[in-house]
Design a protein around this motif. Structure first.
Motif, mmCIF file in Angstrom:
data_model
loop_
_atom_site.group_PDB
_atom_site.id
_atom_site.type_symbol
_atom_site.label_atom_id
_atom_site.label_comp_id
_atom_site.label_asym_id
_atom_site.label_seq_id
_atom_site.Cartn_x
_atom_site.Cartn_y
_atom_site.Cartn_z
ATOM 1 N N ALA A 153 0.841 -1.189 0.000
ATOM 2 C CA ALA A 153 0.000 0.000 0.000
ATOM 3 C C ALA A 153 0.879 1.243 0.000
ATOM 4 O O ALA A 153 2.029 1.216 0.433
ATOM 5 C CB ALA A 153 -0.908 0.011 1.229
ATOM 6 N N CYS A 154 0.312 2.335 -0.487
ATOM 7 C CA CYS A 154 1.043 3.604 -0.466
ATOM 8 C C CYS A 154 0.069 4.728 -0.156
ATOM 9 O O CYS A 154 -1.150 4.568 -0.293
ATOM 10 C CB CYS A 154 1.761 3.856 -1.795
ATOM 11 S SG CYS A 154 0.660 4.122 -3.194
ATOM 12 N N ILE A 155 0.620 5.852 0.278
ATOM 13 C CA ILE A 155 -0.180 7.034 0.588
ATOM 14 C C ILE A 155 0.275 8.178 -0.309
ATOM 15 O O ILE A 155 1.439 8.579 -0.269
ATOM 16 C CB ILE A 155 -0.036 7.446 2.066
ATOM 17 C CG1 ILE A 155 -0.503 6.318 2.987
ATOM 18 C CG2 ILE A 155 -0.841 8.721 2.341
ATOM 19 C CD1 ILE A 155 -0.317 6.621 4.474
ATOM 20 N N LEU A 156 -0.635 8.669 -1.114
ATOM 21 C CA LEU A 156 -0.378 9.854 -1.934
ATOM 22 C C LEU A 156 -0.942 11.051 -1.179
ATOM 23 O O LEU A 156 -2.148 11.225 -1.082
ATOM 24 C CB LEU A 156 -1.048 9.710 -3.301
ATOM 25 C CG LEU A 156 -0.851 10.885 -4.263
ATOM 26 C CD1 LEU A 156 0.607 11.018 -4.679
ATOM 27 C CD2 LEU A 156 -1.741 10.736 -5.492
ATOM 28 N N TRP A 157 -0.050 11.843 -0.610
ATOM 29 C CA TRP A 157 -0.493 12.981 0.195
ATOM 30 C C TRP A 157 -0.291 14.275 -0.571
ATOM 31 O O TRP A 157 0.515 14.356 -1.484
ATOM 32 C CB TRP A 157 0.213 13.005 1.535
ATOM 33 C CG TRP A 157 1.727 12.937 1.514
ATOM 34 C CD1 TRP A 157 2.551 12.903 0.419
ATOM 35 C CD2 TRP A 157 2.587 12.882 2.648
ATOM 36 N NE1 TRP A 157 3.868 12.826 0.811
ATOM 37 C CE2 TRP A 157 3.921 12.816 2.170
ATOM 38 C CE3 TRP A 157 2.374 12.902 4.018
ATOM 39 C CZ2 TRP A 157 5.026 12.768 3.024
ATOM 40 C CZ3 TRP A 157 3.476 12.839 4.858
ATOM 41 C CH2 TRP A 157 4.776 12.767 4.366
ATOM 42 N N GLY A 158 -1.024 15.301 -0.154
ATOM 43 C CA GLY A 158 -0.963 16.541 -0.919
ATOM 44 C C GLY A 158 -0.946 17.772 -0.055
ATOM 45 O O GLY A 158 -0.805 17.728 1.173
ATOM 46 N N ASN A 159 -1.128 18.893 -0.725
ATOM 47 C CA ASN A 159 -1.000 20.210 -0.123
ATOM 48 C C ASN A 159 -2.003 20.455 0.999
ATOM 49 O O ASN A 159 -1.759 21.255 1.900
ATOM 50 C CB ASN A 159 -1.154 21.254 -1.226
ATOM 51 C CG ASN A 159 -0.746 22.633 -0.799
ATOM 52 O OD1 ASN A 159 -1.319 23.612 -1.250
ATOM 53 N ND2 ASN A 159 0.253 22.755 0.074
ATOM 54 N N ALA A 160 -3.128 19.742 0.973
ATOM 55 C CA ALA A 160 -4.120 19.922 2.030
ATOM 56 C C ALA A 160 -3.561 19.532 3.396
ATOM 57 O O ALA A 160 -3.972 20.088 4.419
ATOM 58 C CB ALA A 160 -5.372 19.114 1.719
ATOM 59 N N VAL A 161 -2.636 18.582 3.421
ATOM 60 C CA VAL A 161 -2.000 18.190 4.681
ATOM 61 C C VAL A 161 -1.206 19.363 5.249
ATOM 62 O O VAL A 161 -1.115 19.544 6.470
ATOM 63 C CB VAL A 161 -1.089 16.966 4.471
ATOM 64 C CG1 VAL A 161 -0.308 16.634 5.737
ATOM 65 C CG2 VAL A 161 -1.905 15.755 4.019
ATOM 66 N N ASP A 162 -0.633 20.174 4.360
ATOM 67 C CA ASP A 162 0.246 21.265 4.784
ATOM 68 C C ASP A 162 -0.503 22.454 5.367
ATOM 69 O O ASP A 162 0.041 23.194 6.180
ATOM 70 C CB ASP A 162 1.079 21.769 3.596
ATOM 71 C CG ASP A 162 1.896 20.670 2.944
ATOM 72 O OD1 ASP A 162 2.368 19.788 3.670
ATOM 73 O OD2 ASP A 162 2.059 20.708 1.710
#
Length: 756
Positions: free
Chosen positions: A292-301
């Motif tokens: 599995a992988c997690i694609l994270w984005g700017n919303a986390v920041d």
């Protein structure tokens, strides 16, 4: 007329898509995706296709322009580059001599080709005052990765090891729509999502990937940290942990177990609005579907606990054993022999060793920067140490380079005494406020490169007041913007079609070739300008190259090939290997994945991840919520623009002619609003107007507004930047204490019909 096709790499956003540039004679007529590209496989977004329109746009600035009237009068005189850089060199020498180098600052836009290069210039000049949007874009996740285990992980969507992710969790990232992020293009992401067995989307908005999702978690905006902690709690409580990885390669798991005992799904349900059983189901799906992988984005920041949320998401990856395994979250391997100019791969490229030690504490957001020019005893000691450092600098640099990142960070944080210990740049709101108040001192000069802060930064009214007070302002850009109209000197920047480059900002497993195919007017690459100016200022140690082509040769020096040969190949890749930690451990002080970080503890930062409620929500500000009952999601990126850029490109503007605020039909019905109505969006800071777009993919009580709108067609000096710019609605607030981030996706607002 001769027709030809040249392979290159698009840079209309983050620079990850290889393309074919079609020319007729010397004129670029079309851009298409390169089907043979291993990085983008023929993908091209609308921004990339519109590149020729940018190149040949009639409103582009094609020559250096000096202000000929008052700021905002739109009176300019065309001058030569020699005059422009001669003037800049003279003003910078005067500022340094009369006040000190710290009275000059630089501001850079997001993820530009010169990332690291501009900071190198400022460090060599002697000023610590480099600012930009790092505190709420990418860098919090990068810092969390570096401190916890090493380089920022990357989803193994390219299948280097012959296996693709079976479970993909997309967390606050909409790259399949926006085009690219963190070294990934939208087409690659979309293909991987369609092939995965399980897809989890964490987003308050129904993004395109939801149609492939087995779980969609439509959480209350700004509560990501609580959800992540609850998922960790479930995985530990249900014993879904990868014990082989946790027992052998992590530090602090037992402390984590105790730390999250109370962070149950029931606890998170009250915060996020998600049913507890749904949180459990998602945690179990993620933990049991491997790889599995997690694609994270700017919303986390963009939250009040961005760094801590990023730490939680890294820990999720680790306790499930998905770190650096095929199909998981991998650590990329750099191409051999290439100098990595990205500060994310080599932070020394930004020239931190060139900044005098006694100037670090003069940073504008520091706790110890003082008014006046008389040095303190500490400054005198650091000045002496800096002088002694010079003869043994190479030795010291090697010693420092061997230290773990956390020790280097602690040293720099201690010298700078920054209010936000995990923000590597000057905190933008504090930066602008310091200019207005003169506390701890007032800047005299500012070079803004590839940024339009009156549009893209929070509280543009404050930014406007600050620009009025700066003695000398230089802007490098493609067009006249609201910010450029406040400048004394405007420098014409070249587009990606007019540049040669070795691209490796985010995509660390490879470097891509960019070939200059056109030239319009007298524009120049910003790095070429900085090299020229650095030589005029005598900064030869930091800028030893005679010109920009010499810099490119230096980049490729260890490969044994020339830049032309590199362009023929188009790409150089690293020899990807997995499970590298089994042989060499992780790049931390302990050599392990540090779930519990004693280094953070020493810096006054929580050593285990925590959740913080945003400052202006129905929970934290119930009285305010009675007056402003809706939750506003700001900073939303679109498909056709890159932050504040390209509003004057016809094909892109035609697809999105004006900003639209997304409102759930149930919410709009209660407000008496219909599709297409012009509305006011208002917060305690002010109001802006947009059109209403009814969208059942957003929760009732939530409003989503696009980022960085302005209207070039409305003309100078303001170009309508206050009319629909959502950043007008944000001002001073409670920031993330670790990074200084602004919670731009969870502000309270109200919406009503615009009758004007």
């Amino acid at each position: 007329m001769e027709k030809k096709v040249v392979r290159s790499t698009c840079r209309m956003c983050h620079g990850v898509c290889q393309v074919l540039v079609h020319l007729e004679g010397n004129r670029v007529v079309k851009i298409t995706g390169d089907p043979e590209s291993p990085t983008s496989r023929g993908y091209l977004c609308p921004k990339g296709a519109a590149s020729p329109e940018l190149l040949y746009h009639p409103d582009r600035i094609l020559h250096p322009m000096r202000r000929a009237g008052k700021r905002g009068d739109n009176k300019w005189e065309k001058i030569s580059w020699d005059e422009a850089l001669g003037e800049m060199a003279g003003r910078l020498r005067s500022i340094k001599k009369e006040s000190g180098p710290e009275y000059f600052a630089m501001l850079q836009g997001t993820s530009r080709p010169y990332t690291g290069f501009a900071q190198r210039f400022l460090n060599a000049y002697g000023s610590p005052n480099f600012t930009g949007v790092a505190h709420l874009c990418y860098v919090p996740r990068f810092m969390a990765s570096k401190i916890t285990f090493g380089p920022m992980p990357m989803c193994d969507f390219f299948g280097f090891g012959g296996e693709m992710p079976k479970c993909i969790m997309i967390w606050g990232c909409n790259v399949a729509h926006t085009g690219s992020t963190d070294g990934m293009c939208g087409g690659i992401v979309d293909t991987a999502v369609q092939k995965a067995d399980k897809v989890i989307v964490v987003d308050p908005r129904r993004i395109g990937s939801v149609k492939h999702a087995t779980h969609w978690l439509q959480l209350r905006p700004g509560t990501d940290g609580a959800l992540a902690l609850a998922m960790i709690q479930v995985i530990i409580a249900d014993d879904l942990v990868d014990h082989e990885f946790v027992d052998n390669y992590t530090l602090g798991f037992d402390r984590l177990r105790e730390h999250v005992k109370e962070s149950t799904p029931e606890w998170a349900e009250k915060i996020t609005g998600l049913p507890a059983e749904e949180i459990r189901a998602v945690a179990r799906t993620y933990a049991t579907t491997r790889p599995a992988c997690i694609l994270w984005g700017n919303a986390v920041d963009m939250s009040r606990c961005n760094f801590q949320t990023a730490r939680s998401l890294l820990i999720l990856r680790a306790i499930t054993g998905n770190i650096d395994r095929p199909g998981g979250d991998v650590i990329p391997v750099h191409p051999e022999g290439v100098r990595m100019k990205s500060p994310y791969a080599d932070h020394h490229f930004s020239g931190d060793t060139f900044l005098p030690l006694h100037k670090m504490g003069r940073v504008l957001d520091g706790r110890s920067a003082r008014r006046g020019r008389f040095p303190s005893a500490g400054d005198i000691i650091l000045s002496v140490l800096n002088t002694l450092k010079r003869p043994v600098a190479p030795l010291l640099d090697r010693i420092i380079a061997r230290k773990p990142f956390t020790r280097q960070l602690a040293l720099l944080t201690g010298l700078k005494k920054s209010r936000f210990p995990l923000s590597p740049l000057v905190h933008p709101p504090t930066f602008w406020k310091s200019v207005i108040t003169g506390d701890p001192y007032r800047l005299r000069g500012l070079w803004i490169m590839g940024s339009n802060p009156l549009v893209t930064m929070t509280d543009p009214a404050q930014t406007d007041r600050a620009l009025e007070r700066i003695e000398y302002v230089v802007v490098s850009d493609f067009f006249m913007t609201p910010t450029a109209q406040r400048a004394d000197l405007v420098l014409p920047a070249s587009t990606w079609l007019e540049r040669d480059d070795v691209l490796n900002i985010h995509k660390q497993w490879c470097v891509l070739a960019q070939r200059r195919v056109a030239s319009v007017g007298d524009t120049r690459d910003d790095r070429d300008v900085m090299i020229d100016l650095a030589r005029r200022l005598g900064l030869r140690k930091a800028f030893p190259w005679k010109d920009y082509p010499a810099f490119l040769d230096w980049m490729l020096q260890g490969t044994g090939i020339s830049f032309d040969e590199f362009c023929e190949r188009g790409i150089l890749t690293g020899p990807m290997r997995y499970f590298k930690y089994r042989d060499s451990g992780f790049a931390t002080e302990s050599g392990k994945f540090e779930i519990y970080s004693s280094a953070l503890e020493k810096m006054g930062v929580s050593p285990l991840p925590v959740y913080r409620e945003p400052a202006c929500t129905p929970v934290s500000a119930p009285e305010l919520a009675r007056e402003y009952p809706l939750i506003l999601i700001g900073g939303v990126k679109g498909r056709y623009f890159f932050h504040g850029e390209f509003r004057q490109i016809p094909s892109l503007r035609k697809r999105q002619p004006e900003p639209q605020a997304e409102i759930n039909p149930a919410t709009s019905a209660g407000l008496g609003l219909r599709e297409g109505d012009r509305v006011w969006i208002e917060t305690p800071r002010g109001r802006v107007t947009m059109k209403a777009k009814l969208f059942d993919g957003i929760a009732p009580g939530v409003v989503s507004a696009p980022h960085a709108w302005w209207f070039p067609e409305e003309g100078p000096p303001d170009y309508g930047f206050t009319t629909s710019n959502i950043n007008m609605l944000f001002g001073e607030m409670e920031y993330d204490p670790d990074t200084g981030s602004e919670p731009l996706k969870s502000m309270l607002c109200r919406v009503y019909k615009n009758e004007e």
